[in-house]
Design an enzyme around this catalytic site. Structure first.
Site, PDB file in Angstrom:
ATOM      1  N   GLU A  64       0.672  -1.386   0.154  1.00 14.04           N
ATOM      2  CA  GLU A  64       0.175   0.028  -0.090  1.00 14.04           C
ATOM      3  C   GLU A  64       0.853   1.573  -0.032  1.00 14.04           C
ATOM      4  OE1 GLU A  64      -2.414   0.171   3.452  1.00 14.04           O
ATOM      5  OE2 GLU A  64      -2.893   2.328   3.048  1.00 14.04           O
ATOM      6  N   ASP A 110      -1.438  -1.037   5.706  1.00 13.43           N
ATOM      7  CA  ASP A 110      -1.442  -0.728   7.096  1.00 13.43           C
ATOM      8  C   ASP A 110      -2.167  -1.450   7.890  1.00 13.43           C
ATOM      9  OD1 ASP A 110      -1.039   2.724   6.115  1.00 13.43           O
ATOM     10  OD2 ASP A 110       0.455   1.349   6.090  1.00 13.43           O
ATOM     11  N   ASP A 114      -4.626  -0.620   9.817  1.00 11.04           N
ATOM     12  CA  ASP A 114      -5.838   0.339  10.105  1.00 11.04           C
ATOM     13  C   ASP A 114      -6.954   0.072   9.200  1.00 11.04           C
ATOM     14  OD1 ASP A 114      -4.253   3.324   8.514  1.00 11.04           O
ATOM     15  OD2 ASP A 114      -5.248   1.468   7.666  1.00 11.04           O
ATOM     16  N   ASP A 140      -8.331   1.820   6.759  1.00 11.14           N
ATOM     17  CA  ASP A 140      -8.218   1.804   5.408  1.00 11.14           C
ATOM     18  C   ASP A 140      -7.418   0.737   4.817  1.00 11.14           C
ATOM     19  OD1 ASP A 140      -7.432   5.476   5.232  1.00 11.14           O
ATOM     20  OD2 ASP A 140      -9.485   4.346   4.982  1.00 11.14           O
TER      21      ASP A 140
END
Length: 670
Positions: A446, A522, A524, A526
């Site tokens: 990402e 990541d 998280d 997203d």
């Protein structure tokens, strides 16, 4: 040796098998009676992931009464104790003595497999001409797999009650009260037995979806759903006076349609190939963005489609192609396929058949071959007429299909040119490794920032890095012929060395350049979204990679714990924790080691881009210290397809909202 005819001999059976033979006698043959077959092999009769389907069987009884014109209200309640009840104001299950079984008929319905009013379809006074099929278990399954089941029947001015436990009558039929002669109906209350199911919980969202659809297919019938909470009941009520048209308008309210809704119905009479009353109702329109729809057979939702959807596909393709050719809309060197017309179709299809056949007991896929001809016979002329009466709208529909066909042709030629060149041109963003094959790894990372750290920290011999730009395309409803039009996905496909393919396709993986494809995002929300989009891509368009265990998810840590030196022989340490729970475990271990409380420092990574090359290698790239989760396709392929459809289909926005609401409620309770 044992002598045989013509001089041949065979060896005597070993002692092991002689003992088996001795044990095989009359007592070895077991006869399963009453509901024992269901209880012994429940998976042959219903879905055993949870009890939802056995409650649906009870709902279908009420629906059949409404479809036959005898019930105007259906009420379903989920109780806090895990049970469910179904009430209708139909005629009530007959309570008189059955002429063959010599017990009350309502008892026969719940205790005898292959019993009910749906088998006498050829008789003039058949109560049910159109039902969900003749697999023939119905509420006997509900009773067999429930620890307790109570039935109340209002009929002929009396209210009758009968009780069952584990499929057996424990409270014989008796009259408990009187009622008005016009007050009729059936009430079923079932407590599913958890020992037969993987999960004891009935699915609230599935029942809500089902009941809303039933209300749509039964115009004017009031359908009520109650969900019992600590503070009372959460109640939803549906009545679609305009039926399917009203439902379709709500389903597509936020979508851009190329042409207005075309809805209709036709039920055949005096047809040489079909019974009187067989036919269908439909509502269709073409969307500018994506296709998809819902289909039903005798009000049973067919989530996996089937031959009736194949019939609809053939009808719309042939009608649109004929219209385009007749009006000179076709482009040179562009050939329409059924996918070009079907991929943007939004539809609701409901057919009625006397004896439908399904691919499974849960009736999620229609397999009746005659359904294709039924849809064609009932709908083809109507659609041809509508297209020629609405030329401007029909032209837009045809032009959309031709545009998709042209794009597909262009992409196909581009791929063919790449293959024919004999030299694979790798994407510019790909930082390749020195080797290819089973030991090579491709990291889909990402963002460019994290990609830079990954390039610096990787093993150049075995690890390749392909950075991805933000959130990618939701490819669930993108046709295979169109998927390579997206640059990010084309980069992935070219890097891998294989083309997109379907779940059922036999794909040659000899050209696969990497043994592992690792998703790195990541830790998280997203990052999880990006993972979901990539998993959707691989499951939908590169399923052979998942099936053969080539796809992995990397789990980078969320926290870093810097521990100071603890005297001689205990230098400073850097520890990592995947999440808050693991952080708590690490801190507990430090306390047990005698590390002074508060002396260590905890920092949280906001993303992979915050890690330098050494940290990313140590935590996520190094085969000895990293954490990878392998993605596989198990036995629950149908459940996986259903889950992706719910989570990724644009037509399932309302259901996703309901799931999020349920999830939030669970979190609040916890």
């Amino acid at each position: 040796m044992l002598p045989l005819k013509n001089g041949y001999h065979c060896p005597e059976p070993s002692p092991k098998y002689r003992n088996m033979a001795k044990n095989y006698d009359e007592s070895s043959i077991r006869v399963l009676r009453k509901l024992e077959p269901i209880q012994l092999r429940p998976g042959m009769y219903t879905r055993t992931t949870d009890p939802t389907h056995i409650i649906i069987e009870a709902i279908d009884n009420a629906v059949d009464e409404a479809m036959a014109g005898y019930a105007s209200e259906i009420e379903v309640t989920m109780h806090r104790d895990g049970s469910a009840s179904v009430r209708d104001n139909g005629r009530g299950i007959p309570v008189g003595i059955h002429p063959e079984e010599n017990v009350p008929t309502v008892q026969v319905v719940f205790t005898v497999i292959h019993s009910g009013g749906k088998f006498a379809k050829d008789s003039a006074d058949s109560s049910y001409k159109f039902t969900g099929g003749l697999h023939g278990v119905g509420v006997s399954v509900t009773n067999a797999l429930s620890s307790r089941l109570d039935v109340r029947v209002k009929r002929e001015g009396k209210e009758h009650a009968i009780g069952f436990a584990d499929g057996e009558v424990v409270e014989p039929l008796n009259v408990v009260s009187t009622c008005r002669a016009k007050d009729t109906g059936t009430f079923i209350h079932a407590w599913p037995n958890p020992k037969y199911f993987d999960s004891p919980n009935i699915s609230r969202s599935e029942l809500e979806y089902l009941l809303r659809a039933k209300a749509m297919l039964l115009p004017g019938v009031k359908v009520t759903f109650n969900f019992e909470t600590a503070n009372g009941y959460d109640t939803k009520e549906w009545t679609f006076e305009r039926g399917m048209t009203q439902y379709f308008e709500q389903m597509t309210a936020e979508e851009e349609l190329v042409a207005p809704l075309f809805a209709g119905e036709k039920y055949l009479k005096g047809h040489e190939a079909f019974s009187d009353g067989e036919g269908l109702a439909w509502a269709i329109a073409w969307s500018a963005e994506s296709g998809g729809g819902e289909s039903y057979v005798n009000l049973i939702p067919t989530l996996a489609g089937g031959t009736h959807e194949s019939g609809l596909r053939d009808v719309v393709f042939n009608s649109v192609r004929t219209f385009a050719e007749h009006h000179g809309l076709m482009q040179r060197n562009v050939k329409l396929t059924a996918d070009d017309v079907w991929s943007r179709l939004r539809f609701v299809l409901s057919i009625k058949m006397v004896d439908p056949a399904f691919a499974g007991q849960t009736k999620e896929k229609l397999s009746s071959r005659e359904a294709v001809r039924l849809v064609q016979s009932a709908m083809k002329d109507a659609l041809d007429l509508w297209l020629n009466e609405h030329v401007p709208h029909a032209t837009k529909i045809a032009e959309l299909a031709i545009k998709l066909a042209a794009a597909r042709s262009k992409n196909t030629k581009a791929v063919e040119r790449k293959k024919s060149s004999g030299v694979a041109v790798m994407p510019g963003k790909l930082t390749d490794c020195e080797m290819t094959g089973a030991d090579a790894e491709l990291f889909l990372v990402e963002g460019d920032s994290a990609g830079g750290s990954a390039k610096g920290g990787r093993d150049k011999e075995t690890q390749a890095i392909l950075p991805l730009r933000g959130k990618g395309l939701n490819s669930w409803e993108v046709d295979r012929s169109q998927i390579l039009a997206n640059q990010e996905i084309q980069n992935i496909a070219v890097s891998l060395g294989i083309d997109p393919h379907g779940l059922e396709a036999e794909i040659d993986l000899s050209g696969l350049r990497y043994g592992r494809v690792i998703l790195l995002s990541d830790a998280d929300d997203d990052g999880l979204h990006i993972q979901a989009l990539l998993l959707t891509l691989f499951f939908r368009h590169f399923p052979a990679l998942v099936k053969n265990g080539h796809v992995y998810i990397a789990h980078p840590p969320l926290f870093r714990i810097d521990v100071p030196a603890q005297g001689k022989g205990k230098p400073p340490r850097k520890l990592y924790a995947l999440d808050k729970d693991e952080l708590a475990s690490v801190e507990t271990r430090l306390r047990q080691e005698g590390v002074r409380e508060g002396s260590w420092d905890v920092s949280r990574f906001k993303g992979l881009g915050e890690m330098d090359a050494d940290q990313l290698w140590e935590t996520t790239l190094c085969p000895d210290t990293r954490r990878l989760v392998q993605v596989r396709i198990g036995d629950g392929i149908e459940q996986a397809i259903e889950a992706f459809e719910t989570l990724m289909s644009k037509s399932k926005a309302q259901r996703r909202k309901e799931l999020l609401t349920e999830f939030d409620a669970v979190l609040e309770e916890e």
